[in-house]
Design a protein around this motif. Structure first.
Motif, short mmCIF file in Angstrom:
data_model
loop_
_atom_site.label_atom_id
_atom_site.label_comp_id
_atom_site.label_asym_id
_atom_site.label_seq_id
_atom_site.Cartn_x
_atom_site.Cartn_y
_atom_site.Cartn_z
N ALA A 16 0.82 -1.21 0.00
CA ALA A 16 0.00 0.00 0.00
C ALA A 16 0.85 1.26 0.00
O ALA A 16 0.52 2.24 -0.68
N THR A 17 1.95 1.25 0.74
CA THR A 17 2.82 2.44 0.82
C THR A 17 3.44 2.75 -0.53
O THR A 17 3.44 3.90 -0.99
N LEU A 18 3.95 1.73 -1.21
CA LEU A 18 4.58 1.93 -2.52
C LEU A 18 3.57 2.47 -3.52
O LEU A 18 3.87 3.41 -4.27
N VAL A 19 2.38 1.88 -3.55
CA VAL A 19 1.36 2.31 -4.52
C VAL A 19 0.94 3.75 -4.25
O VAL A 19 0.80 4.56 -5.19
N ALA A 20 0.76 4.11 -3.00
CA ALA A 20 0.35 5.47 -2.67
C ALA A 20 1.43 6.48 -3.05
O ALA A 20 1.14 7.57 -3.56
N GLU A 21 2.69 6.13 -2.82
CA GLU A 21 3.78 7.04 -3.16
C GLU A 21 3.95 7.20 -4.66
O GLU A 21 4.26 8.28 -5.15
N THR A 62 -9.14 5.54 -3.19
CA THR A 62 -9.93 4.51 -2.53
C THR A 62 -11.07 4.01 -3.42
O THR A 62 -11.45 4.65 -4.40
N TYR A 63 -11.64 2.88 -3.01
CA TYR A 63 -12.79 2.33 -3.72
C TYR A 63 -13.98 3.28 -3.63
O TYR A 63 -14.74 3.44 -4.59
#
Length: 237
Positions: A100-105, A111-112
């Motif tokens: 989740a951290t990598l994708v957000a960065e 969000t859905y």
């Protein structure tokens, strides 16, 4: 090699899927567009404490990539699946999966509730959600394979993601040598430098296939493979 198609379906991008691939069947995965990536983990469906061991898989076959002829060894020295066909010649066993951290960065948090089916998912959470369907959890995770992706190891030990490796229509076929719980995730490769969040689908085709013979390409790929096949065959006697 004759085969019988049992069913076929499309797995959308940024999705997770699982199936108990029975001994005597094969799963063919076909990229539904450029830039496909399919993360995969494998467990013995009859005894999930036995699962894919990528370090042993690479060490035993003296490889740093997966292609036709290579097998996926379990931590018991048996063979979960064999790669019987492959149009790319290189699939990544080193790059891991996104979280989740990598994708957000890299792509931003989405969000859905805001984006519905276009929300930004990650492979780690997808694997965990699918494992839970079988009474498994984080302890049952392992290093994953990334089909359709290529990561080269440089002389200094650094790893380089190769852009544009997979094309629409690229395929890889996995033959089950055991009853294997296969969990797939179609999120982007964690090392993909593309800043656009892509959702590339794949087609999954399940086939009934004959058992490997004495001259099977996977059995003959490396000397250690023969021992792996013998241990696996003894397991089912």
């Amino acid at each position: 090699m004759s085969s019988e198609v049992l069913w076929e379906e499309t797995l959308s991008g940024s999705s997770t899927w699982s199936h108990v691939l029975k001994r005597g069947t094969a799963l063919r995965i076909t990229a539904g567009g450029d830039h496909a990536n399919v993360g995969a983990i494998f467990l013995n469906a009859d005894n999930p404490s036995e699962r894919l061991n990528l370090p042993d898989t690479l060490k035993a076959q003296h490889i740093a990539r997966l292609t036709t002829g290579a097998v996926l060894f379990s931590d018991m020295g048996r063979i979960l699946c064999s790669i019987t066909d492959d149009t790319l010649g290189w699939h990544d066993p080193l790059g891991g999966c996104s979280d989740a951290t990598l994708v957000a960065e890299k792509y931003g948090a989405l969000t859905y509730q805001k984006a519905h089916n276009d929300w930004h998912q990650n492979a780690l959470d997808g694997f965990l959600l699918e494992l839970e369907k079988y009474g498994l959890n984080r302890r049952d995770l392992m290093m994953n394979v990334n089909f359709f992706s290529k990561v080269e190891v440089q002389e200094d030990g650094s790893m380089q993601f190769v852009e544009g490796h997979a094309k629409d229509g690229s395929t890889v076929e996995l033959r089950a040598e055991m009853n294997t719980l296969v969990i797939l995730n179609t999120c982007q490769h964690p090392m993909d430098s593309d800043r656009e969040y892509r959702q590339t689908p794949v087609t999954l085709t399940l086939k009934r296939v004959p058992a490997p013979g004495s001259e099977d390409i996977c059995r003959k790929f490396r000397p250690e493979n023969e021992r792996g096949f013998l241990l696996t065959e003894r397991y089912f006697q």
